[in-house]
Design a protein around this motif. Structure first.
Motif, PDB file in Angstrom:
ATOM      1  N   LYS A   1      45.238  53.246 -71.693  1.00 49.23           N
ATOM      2  CA  LYS A   1      43.815  53.630 -71.625  1.00 49.23           C
ATOM      3  C   LYS A   1      43.398  54.491 -72.821  1.00 49.23           C
ATOM      4  CE  LYS A   1      44.376  55.783 -67.685  1.00 49.23           C
ATOM      5  NZ  LYS A   1      45.848  55.701 -67.588  1.00 49.23           N
ATOM      6  N   SER A   2      44.182  55.546 -73.093  1.00 45.34           N
ATOM      7  CA  SER A   2      43.819  56.437 -74.202  1.00 45.34           C
ATOM      8  C   SER A   2      43.908  55.709 -75.532  1.00 45.34           C
ATOM      9  CB  SER A   2      44.752  57.651 -74.255  1.00 45.34           C
ATOM     10  OG  SER A   2      44.564  58.440 -73.113  1.00 45.34           O
ATOM     11  N   THR A   3      44.935  54.879 -75.682  1.00 44.54           N
ATOM     12  CA  THR A   3      45.089  54.137 -76.938  1.00 44.54           C
ATOM     13  C   THR A   3      43.869  53.251 -77.168  1.00 44.54           C
ATOM     14  OG1 THR A   3      47.478  54.160 -76.568  1.00 44.54           O
ATOM     15  CG2 THR A   3      46.647  52.630 -78.233  1.00 44.54           C
TER      16      THR A   3
ATOM     17  N   PHE B   1      34.833  59.132 -73.187  1.00 44.93           N
ATOM     18  CA  PHE B   1      35.428  60.292 -72.509  1.00 44.93           C
ATOM     19  C   PHE B   1      36.857  59.937 -72.099  1.00 44.93           C
ATOM     20  CE2 PHE B   1      31.665  62.952 -71.595  1.00 44.93           C
ATOM     21  CZ  PHE B   1      30.629  62.044 -71.796  1.00 44.93           C
ATOM     22  N   ASP B   2      37.826  60.732 -72.535  1.00 48.42           N
ATOM     23  CA  ASP B   2      39.210  60.490 -72.103  1.00 48.42           C
ATOM     24  C   ASP B   2      39.627  61.550 -71.085  1.00 48.42           C
ATOM     25  OD1 ASP B   2      41.730  59.532 -71.748  1.00 48.42           O
ATOM     26  OD2 ASP B   2      42.400  59.848 -73.808  1.00 48.42           O
ATOM     27  N   GLU B   3      39.588  61.193 -69.836  1.00 48.50           N
ATOM     28  CA  GLU B   3      39.940  62.100 -68.735  1.00 48.50           C
ATOM     29  C   GLU B   3      39.305  63.481 -68.912  1.00 48.50           C
ATOM     30  OE1 GLU B   3      43.782  61.990 -67.084  1.00 48.50           O
ATOM     31  OE2 GLU B   3      44.351  60.159 -68.127  1.00 48.50           O
ATOM     32  N   PRO B   4      37.977  63.520 -68.926  1.00 51.80           N
ATOM     33  CA  PRO B   4      37.288  64.779 -69.256  1.00 51.80           C
ATOM     34  C   PRO B   4      37.494  65.893 -68.238  1.00 51.80           C
ATOM     35  CG  PRO B   4      35.724  63.145 -68.448  1.00 51.80           C
ATOM     36  CD  PRO B   4      37.036  62.432 -68.655  1.00 51.80           C
TER      37      PRO B   4
END
Ligand code: ATP
Ligand code: MG
Length: 251
Positions: free
Chosen positions: A40-42, A168-171
């Motif tokens: 997901k983050s990648t 947004f990455d796991e905000p």
């Protein structure tokens, strides 16, 4: 608005993204869910060119960038810098400048990247801090703010870039539970105002409420995607069913 086509990415021979394609329409909120390590983050970092795909295409507002393994000089491309400023990113750990005030953090990009005059940047920066409910905190340094306040500064900073979309990455995953709500409320307000957003989150209730579309990733693939109601209430794949069973109390 954003199109990701046939993206592949490996780290040290391990294929982390295995042919990912999807698109985000203007004003759409796409939520990405999936287990740890699923990529997901990648994927998000690629949409902001913090990671460079091995293969595939990324199209932002009709500007197309094609990647292949042989042409990896893209990292410094002026084109990528310009596209990057169209898509802001909000990180799990805020990534604020510790030696700058809340306002200093918010105006940095407007002045350095958008080349805005300082006075105008300050005026606009104050408005964005107000928008995320932080009026009166302009001169506080990050260490003087709560986690929820820091993340709202980061959101104001993202907005100050006047982006076409925000990622947004796991905000909320670095926040104490009682601070999660204030950050989600700000994101929800942006969604209502029509901001185009891609949100990686483990907050399933929020995903269901705010997402126009949910993408479930596992093992570097998009396994399933669709409207939240369908994905959460009527999952097709065993992998998604299994993943959601961990959140059965919220969904
Ligand atoms: N810079 C890197 N170098 C080597 N491997 C990496 C790098 N970044 C990510 N990976 C690997 O790629 C895989 C996917 O990582 P990624 O961070 O995209 O997962 P994720 O879905 O965001 O997970 P989480 O929910 O834990 O944040 C993992 O196996 C990770 O170890
Ligand atoms: Mg991640």
């Amino acid at each position: 608005m954003i199109q990701v086509k046939d993206i592949k990415k490996s780290f040290h021979q391990t294929e982390v993204l295995k042919n990912i394609s999807f698109q985000v329409e203007q004003g759409e909120v796409v939520v990405i869910i999936g287990p740890s390590g699923s990529g997901k983050s990648t994927l998000l970092r690629m949409m902001n060119f913090l990671e460079i795909p091995d293969e595939g295409q990324i199209i932002i507002d009709s500007k197309k960038i094609h990647f292949d393994r042989k042409r990896r000089k893209h990292r410094n491309d002026a084109e990528i810098c310009s596209l990057r400023s169209d898509v802001s990113m909000v990180f799990q750990n805020f990534n604020l400048f510790e030696h700058k005030t809340a306002l200093g953090n918010v105006i940095e990009g407007s002045i350095m990247v958008r080349k805005m005059a300082k006075e105008k940047a300050i005026h606009q920066g104050k408005e964005f801090l107000q928008k995320v409910g932080l009026e009166g905190k302009e001169n506080n340094y990050p260490h003087e703010l709560s986690g929820g306040q820091k993340q709202r500064v980061a959101i104001a900073r993202a907005l100050a870039m006047r982006p076409k979309a925000i990622l947004f990455d796991e905000p909320t995953s670095a926040l104490d539970p009682e601070l999660v709500g204030e950050v989600l409320a700000v994101i929800k307000k942006l969604a209502e105002e029509g901001m185009t957003m891609v949100i990686v989150t483990h907050e399933m209730g929020f995903a269901k409420e705010v997402g126009d579309r949910v993408i479930f990733m596992d093992g570097g693939y998009i396994v399933e995607s669709g409207p939240p109601k369908k994905v959460f209430e009527n999952p097709e794949s065993e992998r998604l069913k299994q993943f959601l069973s961990r959140f059965s109390n919220v969904v």
